[in-house]
Enzyme design. Structure first.
Site, PDB file in Angstrom:
ATOM      1  N   LYS A 112       0.496  -1.016   0.114  1.00  0.00           N
ATOM      2  CA  LYS A 112       0.489   0.033  -0.052  1.00  0.00           C
ATOM      3  C   LYS A 112       1.034   1.009  -0.262  1.00  0.00           C
ATOM      4  O   LYS A 112       0.944   2.393  -0.767  1.00  0.00           O
ATOM      5  CB  LYS A 112      -0.519  -0.468   1.203  1.00  0.00           C
ATOM      6  N   VAL A 125      12.992  13.295   9.403  1.00  0.00           N
ATOM      7  CA  VAL A 125      13.174  12.259   8.738  1.00  0.00           C
ATOM      8  C   VAL A 125      11.789  12.022   8.220  1.00  0.00           C
ATOM      9  O   VAL A 125      10.981  11.806   9.142  1.00  0.00           O
ATOM     10  CB  VAL A 125      14.246  10.907   8.589  1.00  0.00           C
ATOM     11  N   SER A 126      11.129  12.002   6.332  1.00  0.00           N
ATOM     12  CA  SER A 126       9.629  12.405   6.659  1.00  0.00           C
ATOM     13  C   SER A 126       9.195  11.609   5.381  1.00  0.00           C
ATOM     14  O   SER A 126       9.885  11.758   3.966  1.00  0.00           O
ATOM     15  CB  SER A 126       8.981  13.851   6.462  1.00  0.00           C
ATOM     16  N   CYS A 174      -6.030  17.133  10.209  1.00  0.00           N
ATOM     17  CA  CYS A 174      -4.561  17.308  10.191  1.00  0.00           C
ATOM     18  C   CYS A 174      -4.542  19.146   9.653  1.00  0.00           C
ATOM     19  O   CYS A 174      -4.848  19.915   8.939  1.00  0.00           O
ATOM     20  CB  CYS A 174      -3.961  16.695   9.354  1.00  0.00           C
TER      21      CYS A 174
END
Length: 424
Positions: free
Chosen positions: A22, A163-164, A117
């Site tokens: 996914k 870190v993303s 969000c």
């Protein structure tokens, strides 16, 4: 509302075919917006989040057709709409990935802020900062993030604050059609980023360094069509390996890649499990033994994945010994623990650490899923608990696990999906 009814305990053993990931399928589907020619994807899992992504693409004017054997045909040549609307975006945070390809190819795009969000809460702000550094003008209006640029985006040096995975993917997509060279420093290194880069390169992008902490993208003027096979789902693989470990079983996961799961396999071996690896399969044999408790600390890849934390929490609450689980990636990711305690687990939460004291048996109970990975840990808990377990809010599971009850039934689970009347 649909629920699962599980009658335990039982041993889970057999062979399971692993679905496409996914976490690779979603960004790759959005990245297809960049292509001026048709794209064919195979091994695309049949999941709620994939369905939502397809609906968003169609809303933009992309022609998307499902074919046999989990193939998806995509033609983004006639996009005539540049807004990803709230009614679709609200169910899936990954929708923010529509923004970068839209602004890169069409110089404009609007995406409703994912439900609940706000900019700054999750790394949505990092997606936006990356686009701004490449010359886009970003405005926030009536709940929509709007990006515009005069002409092409411009290559830039982009240092990620943290870190993303999501922001790394956004910037990488945007940079493919930018003028000049972009470098992403402190980039995420996940296998799904590598898979997305491979897909983009097949379309004509010039990306190097994916899988390291520095990715370089040399912008090109256009991207064409290609065929691409989605990488196997390492989290689904890890989930089924844990299922064998906690139930005293032996499971072979077919169509998967062990080199994407090194940290998980290492911890399973530390727990006393026998794990054998081939090029395309992983077999875990519990040897009928109760697992040993193992300490876990979630980290960005190649460290231990946060998406396997809930499953290892379950392993530790039935393991021999006491363990510590430290969650460093996301806040509020221990919501499965109070539900496991309802089933007889012994654990306490101290800040971002859970301390688990292993018990020999769990008891069936009514429990409620709170998110995707927490929900699967509750289903697996039901598989090893004495008596009946009812798992509520299983729509979370359908977002990320393909045909989960069918796969579990083939391994020996007594599990059924049923419709319960809505209760106030």
């Amino acid at each position: 509302m649909e629920k699962f009814r599980v009658h335990g305990p039982f041993t889970l053993s057999g062979t399971v075919d692993i679905s496409g990931a996914k976490n690779a399928a979603l960004p790759i589907l959005f990245a297809a917006i960049l292509a001026e020619e048709p794209v064919i994807l195979t091994n695309v899992p049949n999941l709620k989040d994939v369905e939502t992504t397809v609906k968003i693409l169609r809303k933009l004017g992309v022609v998307v057709e499902r074919a046999e054997n989990n193939a998806v045909h995509i033609d983004a040549s006639k996009i005539d709409h540049y807004v990803a609307p709230y009614e679709l975006v609200k169910t899936m945070r990954a929708s923010i990935w529509a923004l970068a390809p839209l602004v890169a190819r069409f110089h404009q795009g609007q995406v409703s802020l994912p439900g609940g969000c706000t900019i700054g809460a999750r790394p949505v702000d990092m997606h936006i900062a990356g686009l701004e550094k490449m010359g886009a003008t970003i405005t926030l209006d009536e709940g929509y993030v709007k990006a515009e640029v005069n002409g092409r985006l411009t290559g830039a040096r982009i240092l990620m604050d943290k870190v993303s995975v999501g922001a790394t993917l956004s910037v990488m997509m945007a940079a493919t059609l930018a003028k000049g060279t972009t470098t992403i420093e402190n980039a995420a290194r996940e296998p799904e980023i590598v898979d997305t880069a491979i897909f983009l390169n097949k379309m004509g992008a010039k990306i190097t360094g994916a899988g390291t902490d520095t990715i370089t993208i040399e912008g090109v003027e256009r991207l064409g069509g290609c065929e691409h096979h989605i990488v196997p789902d390492r989290i689904e693989t890890g989930t089924f390996l844990v299922a064998a470990a906690i139930s005293g079983g032996r499971i072979t996961c077919r169509g998967t890649k062990a080199d994407t799961l090194d940290a998980v396999i290492e911890k399973l071996r530390e727990a006393g499990m026998q794990v054998d690896v081939t090029e395309n399969s992983i077999t875990l044999d519990s040897l009928g033994m109760r697992p040993k408790a193992v300490n876990i600390r979630t980290m960005p890849h190649p460290g231990f994945p946060t998406d396997m934390q809930a499953q290892f929490t379950l392993l530790n609450v039935v393991a021999n010994g006491t363990s510590k689980i430290t969650e460093t990636i996301f806040e509020n990711r221990f919501m499965h623990i109070p539900e496991l305690i309802r089933m007889g687990a012994k654990a306490e939460i101290e800040g971002n650490t859970a301390i688990c004291h292993g018990v020999e048996n769990l008891s069936g109970a009514e429990v409620m899923a709170t998110d995707l990975r927490a929900s699967i840990s509750l289903v697996l808990a039901g598989c090893i608990a004495n008596g009946q377990t009812i798992v509520d809010r299983i729509y979370h599971i359908d977002r990320g696990y393909e045909h989960i009850e069918d796969k579990l039934q083939k391994l020996g689970a007594r599990i059924e999906r049923f419709n319960a009347p809505f209760e106030e």
